[in-house]
Design an enzyme around this catalytic site. Structure first.
Site, short mmCIF file in Angstrom:
data_model
loop_
_atom_site.label_atom_id
_atom_site.label_comp_id
_atom_site.label_asym_id
_atom_site.label_seq_id
_atom_site.Cartn_x
_atom_site.Cartn_y
_atom_site.Cartn_z
N LYS A 53 0.84 -1.27 0.12
CA LYS A 53 -0.02 -0.03 0.00
C LYS A 53 0.87 1.30 0.15
CE LYS A 53 -2.60 -2.82 -0.41
NZ LYS A 53 -2.63 -4.31 -0.28
N GLY A 181 -4.19 -13.48 -11.56
CA GLY A 181 -4.90 -12.45 -11.73
C GLY A 181 -5.82 -12.29 -10.49
N ARG A 268 -1.32 -18.60 -1.71
CA ARG A 268 -0.29 -18.58 -0.31
C ARG A 268 -0.36 -20.08 -0.18
NH1 ARG A 268 2.49 -14.48 1.14
NH2 ARG A 268 2.54 -14.88 3.23
N HIS A 441 -22.96 16.32 3.22
CA HIS A 441 -22.88 16.60 1.85
C HIS A 441 -21.64 17.76 1.70
CE1 HIS A 441 -23.98 17.77 -2.31
NE2 HIS A 441 -23.98 18.93 -1.97
P1 FAD Z 1 1.59 -13.44 9.17
O1 FAD Z 1 1.34 -12.22 8.99
O2 FAD Z 1 2.08 -14.17 8.11
O3 FAD Z 1 2.93 -13.72 10.51
C1 FAD Z 1 3.24 -15.11 10.91
C2 FAD Z 1 4.42 -14.71 11.75
O4 FAD Z 1 4.62 -15.94 12.51
C3 FAD Z 1 5.76 -14.22 10.94
O5 FAD Z 1 6.22 -13.04 11.57
C4 FAD Z 1 6.60 -15.42 10.62
O6 FAD Z 1 8.07 -15.01 11.06
C5 FAD Z 1 5.96 -16.03 12.28
N1 FAD Z 1 6.39 -17.65 12.33
C6 FAD Z 1 6.24 -18.42 11.41
N2 FAD Z 1 6.61 -19.68 12.15
C7 FAD Z 1 7.22 -19.40 13.05
C8 FAD Z 1 7.69 -20.40 14.16
N3 FAD Z 1 7.81 -21.48 14.25
N4 FAD Z 1 8.30 -19.74 15.37
C9 FAD Z 1 8.39 -18.24 15.30
N5 FAD Z 1 7.54 -17.53 14.38
C10 FAD Z 1 7.22 -18.06 13.62
N6 FAD Z 1 -4.35 -8.52 3.90
C11 FAD Z 1 -5.17 -7.51 4.02
O7 FAD Z 1 -6.15 -7.60 5.00
N7 FAD Z 1 -5.17 -6.28 3.47
C12 FAD Z 1 -4.05 -6.12 2.56
O8 FAD Z 1 -3.90 -5.03 2.15
C13 FAD Z 1 -3.25 -7.11 2.45
N8 FAD Z 1 -2.14 -6.80 1.32
C14 FAD Z 1 -1.41 -8.17 1.23
C15 FAD Z 1 -0.33 -7.87 0.36
C16 FAD Z 1 0.47 -8.92 -0.05
C17 FAD Z 1 1.75 -8.85 -1.12
C18 FAD Z 1 0.40 -10.23 0.73
C19 FAD Z 1 1.36 -11.30 0.74
C20 FAD Z 1 -0.50 -10.24 1.78
C21 FAD Z 1 -1.50 -9.38 1.99
N9 FAD Z 1 -2.41 -9.49 2.88
C22 FAD Z 1 -3.39 -8.30 2.87
C23 FAD Z 1 -2.81 -10.58 3.66
C24 FAD Z 1 -2.11 -10.36 5.13
O9 FAD Z 1 -0.65 -10.12 5.38
C25 FAD Z 1 -2.26 -11.71 5.92
O10 FAD Z 1 -3.62 -12.15 5.93
C26 FAD Z 1 -1.78 -11.48 7.45
O11 FAD Z 1 -0.69 -11.12 7.41
C27 FAD Z 1 -2.02 -13.05 8.26
O12 FAD Z 1 -1.57 -12.71 9.44
P2 FAD Z 1 -1.00 -13.84 10.42
O13 FAD Z 1 -0.89 -13.30 11.64
O14 FAD Z 1 -1.85 -14.96 10.35
O15 FAD Z 1 0.13 -14.30 10.10
P1 NAI Z 2 -5.44 -15.27 -4.97
O1 NAI Z 2 -6.02 -16.55 -4.58
O2 NAI Z 2 -6.21 -14.02 -4.66
O3 NAI Z 2 -5.18 -15.23 -6.51
C1 NAI Z 2 -4.40 -16.26 -7.19
C2 NAI Z 2 -4.88 -16.00 -8.64
O4 NAI Z 2 -3.85 -16.91 -9.42
C3 NAI Z 2 -6.32 -16.80 -9.05
O5 NAI Z 2 -7.00 -16.10 -9.84
C4 NAI Z 2 -5.96 -18.24 -9.68
O6 NAI Z 2 -6.86 -18.57 -10.34
C5 NAI Z 2 -4.61 -17.98 -10.20
N1 NAI Z 2 -3.98 -18.99 -10.48
C6 NAI Z 2 -3.51 -20.13 -9.66
N2 NAI Z 2 -2.60 -20.88 -10.30
C7 NAI Z 2 -2.38 -20.35 -11.54
C8 NAI Z 2 -1.58 -20.73 -12.53
N3 NAI Z 2 -0.88 -21.98 -12.57
N4 NAI Z 2 -1.38 -19.98 -13.77
C9 NAI Z 2 -2.10 -18.93 -13.82
N5 NAI Z 2 -2.92 -18.38 -12.70
C10 NAI Z 2 -3.16 -19.29 -11.66
O7 NAI Z 2 -4.08 -15.07 -4.39
P2 NAI Z 2 -2.66 -14.13 -4.26
O8 NAI Z 2 -3.17 -12.98 -5.25
O9 NAI Z 2 -1.65 -14.83 -4.53
O10 NAI Z 2 -3.06 -13.61 -2.86
C11 NAI Z 2 -2.99 -14.45 -1.88
C12 NAI Z 2 -3.92 -13.99 -0.62
O11 NAI Z 2 -3.29 -12.98 0.01
C13 NAI Z 2 -5.25 -13.61 -1.10
O12 NAI Z 2 -6.27 -14.64 -1.45
C14 NAI Z 2 -5.61 -12.60 -0.17
O13 NAI Z 2 -6.20 -13.50 1.03
C15 NAI Z 2 -4.10 -12.07 0.56
N6 NAI Z 2 -4.13 -10.87 -0.09
C16 NAI Z 2 -4.99 -9.74 0.30
C17 NAI Z 2 -4.96 -8.53 -0.32
C18 NAI Z 2 -5.78 -7.20 0.04
O14 NAI Z 2 -6.65 -7.81 0.99
N7 NAI Z 2 -5.64 -6.24 -0.26
C19 NAI Z 2 -3.92 -8.02 -1.08
C20 NAI Z 2 -2.88 -9.02 -1.18
C21 NAI Z 2 -3.16 -10.27 -0.88
#
Ligand code: FAD
Ligand code: NAI
Length: 469
Positions: A53, A181, A268, A441
């Site tokens: 973000k 996508g 993921r 508004h």
């Molecule tokens: P995580 O945030 O994954 O944290 C897990 C932690 O556990 C890590 O710090 C790791 O080091 C630790 N850990 C793992 N195993 C061990 C162990 N054995 N011992 C000690 N520590 C350990 N979600 C949104 O709602 N809004 C968004 O805009 C958004 N954008 C995203 C963008 C991207 C690129 C990605 C990848 C994800 C995004 N998400 C978003 C999803 C969001 O990041 C996750 O849903 C969220 O972080 C999950 O939180 P969590 O606490 O379950 O685990």
């Molecule tokens: P996603 O599940 O949102 O999208 C994956 C996409 O890849 C799907 O459209 C699927 O059909 C496609 N796909 C799967 N295998 C494929 C292949 N072999 N070839 C081509 N396309 C394929 O997963 P993404 O984007 O990786 O994000 C993971 C998760 O992280 C999300 O589901 C969401 O929960 C979280 N996230 C949330 C965000 C937010 O809240 N703004 C931002 C980024 C991630």
């Protein structure tokens, strides 16, 4: 290793699930340990929500500058310094990270740095910067998820990147092929296309953003195509070769594609590696998820799981909500889970925000009286004033009772505007509740008042039988 410590509650993982659970449990009077082997804040702060973000905010500034002339503000030639954008992103993360550490400590939560593994259902071994055995009557697992790698074309983090390694990039490629996508694919596509990168999305399903429903897929396909993003759906990637100067991608239909870089964004993997769950008597279910009940309890008494590791939503705010539920239960003050109204936002330009049911989902649930009202931003004064007229607000409701069942918003500030409908659905409010509420508004939030009026067949700012989007 001889050191032994005892806490009431141990939380493994300091992401938005774990650190919130730790603070809540401490506030409820418990002695709490929070263990992480990486940076505090987990995926969300370090390689997820916040970095993406922060980068997307650069694109928002660029959009404003590009449109400035329409507002009577002349600017000079625009130069993009991607390295500075990356540095700003890193600075934002560092600042929040240190603030978070202070916050956790101020709540008297003890932080241990290292990898936790079970020795028994109530005993953990921590190995890393801190080395000790830790006894806790209750343990909350919040170990999250990691990017899914595909065996046929694993990420090399040089030219074949995932959502983590792409954040280390210091200059912009000329072209980027994105496999997947969904959330990640579309957010990065939106970002890089606006920064001038030639973006191609390769999606296996018939449309992008399938999980967000057909209305969103159709709308965003049009928007993305208009921005020059190439979208190939129903395609399966066979191989991706790193040819040093570029990647060469072969599709199952025989077509090939070259790009400077590839980003793999195909979902993921649930992360429980190294936890030795079997020593706690725990097993995993579908996709490696730890199964839980409504109080986030696993099958083993005293062990809870929250967030991505439960494989349910994979959203930061859901992980946090589950953290509160687990901590409250573990501390002897159980509360109910509220998962009827989970907002979800895709931070593309324009933003997409959803909550509750789509019309199709409501009908599939047998609600024959479900209907919807849609209000286009074109007809909203504030949207015209801002120059942000792209998109619409839509309310799904039950015609019999007026109850609001779902909402969808595509447009500027959708991420903020969805909060009103989340509250409405959470508290089972009706169209009438929205119509009776005074909305300031001129604001974008008036779109909900208008959408409710349209749903109620009493539109104010659209002619009675105007064509709806
Ligand atoms: P995580 O945030 O994954 O944290 C897990 C932690 O556990 C890590 O710090 C790791 O080091 C630790 N850990 C793992 N195993 C061990 C162990 N054995 N011992 C000690 N520590 C350990 N979600 C949104 O709602 N809004 C968004 O805009 C958004 N954008 C995203 C963008 C991207 C690129 C990605 C990848 C994800 C995004 N998400 C978003 C999803 C969001 O990041 C996750 O849903 C969220 O972080 C999950 O939180 P969590 O606490 O379950 O685990
Ligand atoms: P996603 O599940 O949102 O999208 C994956 C996409 O890849 C799907 O459209 C699927 O059909 C496609 N796909 C799967 N295998 C494929 C292949 N072999 N070839 C081509 N396309 C394929 O997963 P993404 O984007 O990786 O994000 C993971 C998760 O992280 C999300 O589901 C969401 O929960 C979280 N996230 C949330 C965000 C937010 O809240 N703004 C931002 C980024 C991630």
């Amino acid at each position: 290793m001889t050191e032994r410590k005892t806490h009431d509650i141990a939380v493994i993982g300091s992401g938005p699930g774990g650190y919130i659970a730790a603070i809540k449990a401490a506030q409820l009077g418990k002695s709490v340990a929070l263990i992480d082997k990486g940076f505090l804040g987990g995926t969300c702060l370090n390689v997820g929500c916040i970095p993406t973000k922060t980068l997307l905010s650069n694109a928002a500034v660029l959009r404003e500058v590009r449109h400035a002339a329409a507002f009577g503000i002349e600017t000079g030639p625009i130069t993009i310094h991607y390295q500075k954008m990356k540095e700003r992103k890193d600075a934002v993360i560092s600042k929040i990270r240190s603030g978070l550490e202070g916050l956790i400590k101020s709540n008297k939560v003890t932080i241990y740095r290292g990898s936790a593994q079970f020795e028994s259902p109530k005993e953990l071994k921590i190995v890393g910067a801190d080395n000790l055995y830790l006894h806790a009557e209750q343990i909350i697992i919040a170990t999250g998820s990691i990017p899914l790698d595909i065996k046929a074309f694993p990420c090399d983090h040089e030219r074949i990147l995932n959502s983590t390694s792409i954040l280390d990039m210091t200059s912009l490629p000329k072209s980027l092929a994105i496999v997947g996508g969904g959330y990640i694919g579309c957010e990065f596509a939106s970002l890089f296309a606006e920064l001038g990168v030639k973006v191609t999305i390769l999606e296996a399903l018939p449309s992008i953003l399938t999980a967000q429903g057909a209305t969103v897929s159709t709308f965003m396909t049009k928007v993305f195509t208009g921005k020059g993003i190439e979208i190939h759906t129903n395609v399966s990637v066979q191989t991706i070769e790193n040819r040093q100067s570029h990647v060469h991608i072969t599709l199952s239909n025989g077509h090939t594609l070259d790009a400077d870089l590839a980003l793999i964004a195909v979902g993921r993997s649930i992360y429980t590696e190294g936890l030795k769950l079997e020593k706690a008597g725990l097993s995993t279910g579908a996709r490696g998820a730890i199964e839980v009940n409504e109080q986030m309890q696993t099958a083993v008494p005293g062990i809870y799981a929250i967030g991505d590791v439960t494989g349910q939503w994979m959203l930061a705010h859901v992980a946090s909500h589950q953290g509160i539920i687990a901590a409250s239960h573990a501390a002897g003050h159980p509360i109910h889970a509220h998962e009827a109204a989970v907002p979800a936002v895709v931070f593309t330009s324009p933003e997409i925000a959803t909550v509750g049911l789509t019309l199709e989902q409501a009908q599939q649930k047998g609600l024959a009286s479900a209907s919807q009202g849609t209000f286009p931003f074109q007809a909203l004064g504030k949207a015209q004033a801002n120059g942000d007229t792209e998109g619409f607000a839509q309310i799904v409701f039950d015609k019999k009772t007026g109850q609001i069942l779902g909402a969808l918003l595509i447009g500027h500030e959708a991420s903020n505007l969805i909060a009103e409908m989340t509250l409405a659905i959470q508290h089972e409010l009706t169209l009438e509740s929205v119509l009776e509420t005074i909305h300031a508004h001129p604001t974008m939030a008036e779109a909900w008042h208008e959408a409710a009026a349209i749903a109620n067949e009493t539109p104010i700012h659209l002619p009675p039988k105007a064509k709806r989007p």
